[in-house]
Design a protein around this motif. Structure first.
Motif, PDB file in Angstrom:
ATOM      1  N   UNK A  13      -6.835  -5.015  -0.510  1.00  0.00           N
ATOM      2  CA  UNK A  13      -5.627  -4.242  -0.796  1.00  0.00           C
ATOM      3  C   UNK A  13      -5.950  -3.239  -1.898  1.00  0.00           C
ATOM      4  N   UNK A  14      -5.448  -2.000  -1.744  1.00  0.00           N
ATOM      5  CA  UNK A  14      -5.656  -0.984  -2.787  1.00  0.00           C
ATOM      6  C   UNK A  14      -4.462  -0.048  -2.866  1.00  0.00           C
ATOM      7  N   UNK A  15      -4.411   0.722  -3.930  1.00  0.00           N
ATOM      8  CA  UNK A  15      -3.397   1.752  -4.158  1.00  0.00           C
ATOM      9  C   UNK A  15      -3.883   3.020  -3.467  1.00  0.00           C
ATOM     10  N   UNK A  16      -3.097   3.560  -2.548  1.00  0.00           N
ATOM     11  CA  UNK A  16      -3.530   4.743  -1.796  1.00  0.00           C
ATOM     12  C   UNK A  16      -3.702   5.973  -2.678  1.00  0.00           C
ATOM     13  N   UNK A  17      -3.042   5.989  -3.832  1.00  0.00           N
ATOM     14  CA  UNK A  17      -3.167   7.144  -4.728  1.00  0.00           C
ATOM     15  C   UNK A  17      -4.479   7.110  -5.515  1.00  0.00           C
ATOM     16  N   UNK A  18      -5.155   5.962  -5.507  1.00  0.00           N
ATOM     17  CA  UNK A  18      -6.418   5.795  -6.230  1.00  0.00           C
ATOM     18  C   UNK A  18      -7.429   5.139  -5.267  1.00  0.00           C
ATOM     19  N   UNK A  19      -7.827   5.848  -4.213  1.00  0.00           N
ATOM     20  CA  UNK A  19      -8.663   5.220  -3.186  1.00  0.00           C
ATOM     21  C   UNK A  19     -10.022   4.742  -3.670  1.00  0.00           C
ATOM     22  N   UNK A  20     -10.524   5.271  -4.756  1.00  0.00           N
ATOM     23  CA  UNK A  20     -11.816   4.822  -5.273  1.00  0.00           C
ATOM     24  C   UNK A  20     -11.653   3.929  -6.498  1.00  0.00           C
ATOM     25  N   UNK A  21     -10.417   3.490  -6.734  1.00  0.00           N
ATOM     26  CA  UNK A  21     -10.130   2.607  -7.853  1.00  0.00           C
ATOM     27  C   UNK A  21     -10.324   1.153  -7.465  1.00  0.00           C
ATOM     28  N   UNK A  22      -9.756   0.257  -8.246  1.00  0.00           N
ATOM     29  CA  UNK A  22      -9.948  -1.170  -7.994  1.00  0.00           C
ATOM     30  C   UNK A  22      -9.306  -1.611  -6.673  1.00  0.00           C
ATOM     31  N   UNK A  23      -9.867  -2.656  -6.104  1.00  0.00           N
ATOM     32  CA  UNK A  23      -9.367  -3.249  -4.867  1.00  0.00           C
ATOM     33  C   UNK A  23      -9.165  -4.740  -5.099  1.00  0.00           C
ATOM     34  N   UNK A  24      -8.028  -5.246  -4.680  1.00  0.00           N
ATOM     35  CA  UNK A  24      -7.777  -6.682  -4.718  1.00  0.00           C
ATOM     36  C   UNK A  24      -8.218  -7.260  -3.377  1.00  0.00           C
ATOM     37  N   UNK A  25      -8.803  -8.435  -3.396  1.00  0.00           N
ATOM     38  CA  UNK A  25      -9.155  -9.132  -2.162  1.00  0.00           C
ATOM     39  C   UNK A  25      -8.371 -10.438  -2.168  1.00  0.00           C
ATOM     40  N   UNK A  26      -7.405 -10.539  -1.251  1.00  0.00           N
ATOM     41  CA  UNK A  26      -6.458 -11.646  -1.216  1.00  0.00           C
ATOM     42  C   UNK A  26      -6.777 -12.566  -0.035  1.00  0.00           C
ATOM     43  N   UNK A  27      -6.655 -13.853  -0.232  1.00  0.00           N
ATOM     44  CA  UNK A  27      -6.812 -14.812   0.856  1.00  0.00           C
ATOM     45  C   UNK A  27      -5.809 -14.472   1.967  1.00  0.00           C
ATOM     46  N   UNK A  28      -6.249 -14.471   3.212  1.00  0.00           N
ATOM     47  CA  UNK A  28      -5.395 -14.037   4.314  1.00  0.00           C
ATOM     48  C   UNK A  28      -4.163 -14.925   4.489  1.00  0.00           C
ATOM     49  N   UNK A  66      -7.098  -3.185   4.450  1.00  0.00           N
ATOM     50  CA  UNK A  66      -8.186  -3.034   5.409  1.00  0.00           C
ATOM     51  C   UNK A  66      -8.218  -4.275   6.292  1.00  0.00           C
ATOM     52  N   UNK A  67      -8.279  -4.057   7.594  1.00  0.00           N
ATOM     53  CA  UNK A  67      -8.339  -5.158   8.552  1.00  0.00           C
ATOM     54  C   UNK A  67      -9.791  -5.523   8.838  1.00  0.00           C
ATOM     55  N   UNK A  68      -9.963  -6.541   9.625  1.00  0.00           N
ATOM     56  CA  UNK A  68     -11.277  -6.965  10.143  1.00  0.00           C
ATOM     57  C   UNK A  68     -12.183  -7.626   9.109  1.00  0.00           C
ATOM     58  N   UNK A  69     -11.596  -8.270   8.120  1.00  0.00           N
ATOM     59  CA  UNK A  69     -12.375  -9.042   7.161  1.00  0.00           C
ATOM     60  C   UNK A  69     -11.922 -10.496   7.282  1.00  0.00           C
ATOM     61  N   UNK A  70     -12.709 -11.343   7.936  1.00  0.00           N
ATOM     62  CA  UNK A  70     -12.292 -12.725   8.188  1.00  0.00           C
ATOM     63  C   UNK A  70     -11.917 -13.476   6.912  1.00  0.00           C
ATOM     64  N   UNK A  71     -10.696 -14.014   6.910  1.00  0.00           N
ATOM     65  CA  UNK A  71     -10.253 -14.865   5.811  1.00  0.00           C
ATOM     66  C   UNK A  71      -9.698 -14.166   4.596  1.00  0.00           C
TER      67      UNK A  71
END
Length: 72
Positions: free
Chosen positions: A40-55, A31-36
Motif C-alpha cells: 500500500x502507498x500514497x499515490x501522491x508520493x509514488x517513490x515514498x514509503x510503502x506499507x506491506x500489510x498481511x492480506x 499492488x496486486x499479485x503478491x501472495x499473502x
C-alpha cells in the motif's frame, strides 16, 4: 507473528482506490499479485514509503471500511 521478507516491488502494477477523485485528493494505491501480502502507498508520493500489510488483515480492514466502521 510470522515475519516475512519484504517483496520486491520494482515493476509492481499499482491501482488507485475507487474512492479517489480526479482533483488529486487523498489517494491510496495497492499492488496486486503478491501472495499473502498487500503493498500500500500514497499515490501522491509514488517513490515514498510503502506499507506491506498481511492480506488477511487487509481484507478485514476493507470489509470494515465498506460497512462504515471508521467514519469520523
Amino acid at each position: 507473528m510470522e515475519r516475512r521478507s519484504r517483496p520486491d516491488l520494482n515493476g509492481a502494477a499499482w491501482r488507485r482506490s475507487s474512492y479517489s477523485n480526479q482533483e488529486g485528493g487523498n489517494c491510496v494505491e495497492v499492488a496486486d499479485s503478491f501472495p499473502g501480502v498487500v503493498p500500500v502507498r500514497d499515490s501522491k508520493v509514488p517513490y515514498g514509503p510503502t506499507l506491506v500489510v498481511d492480506s488477511r488483515a487487509w481484507a478485514v480492514f476493507i470489509a470494515r471500511v465498506k460497512v462504515g466502521s471508521y467514519r469520523s
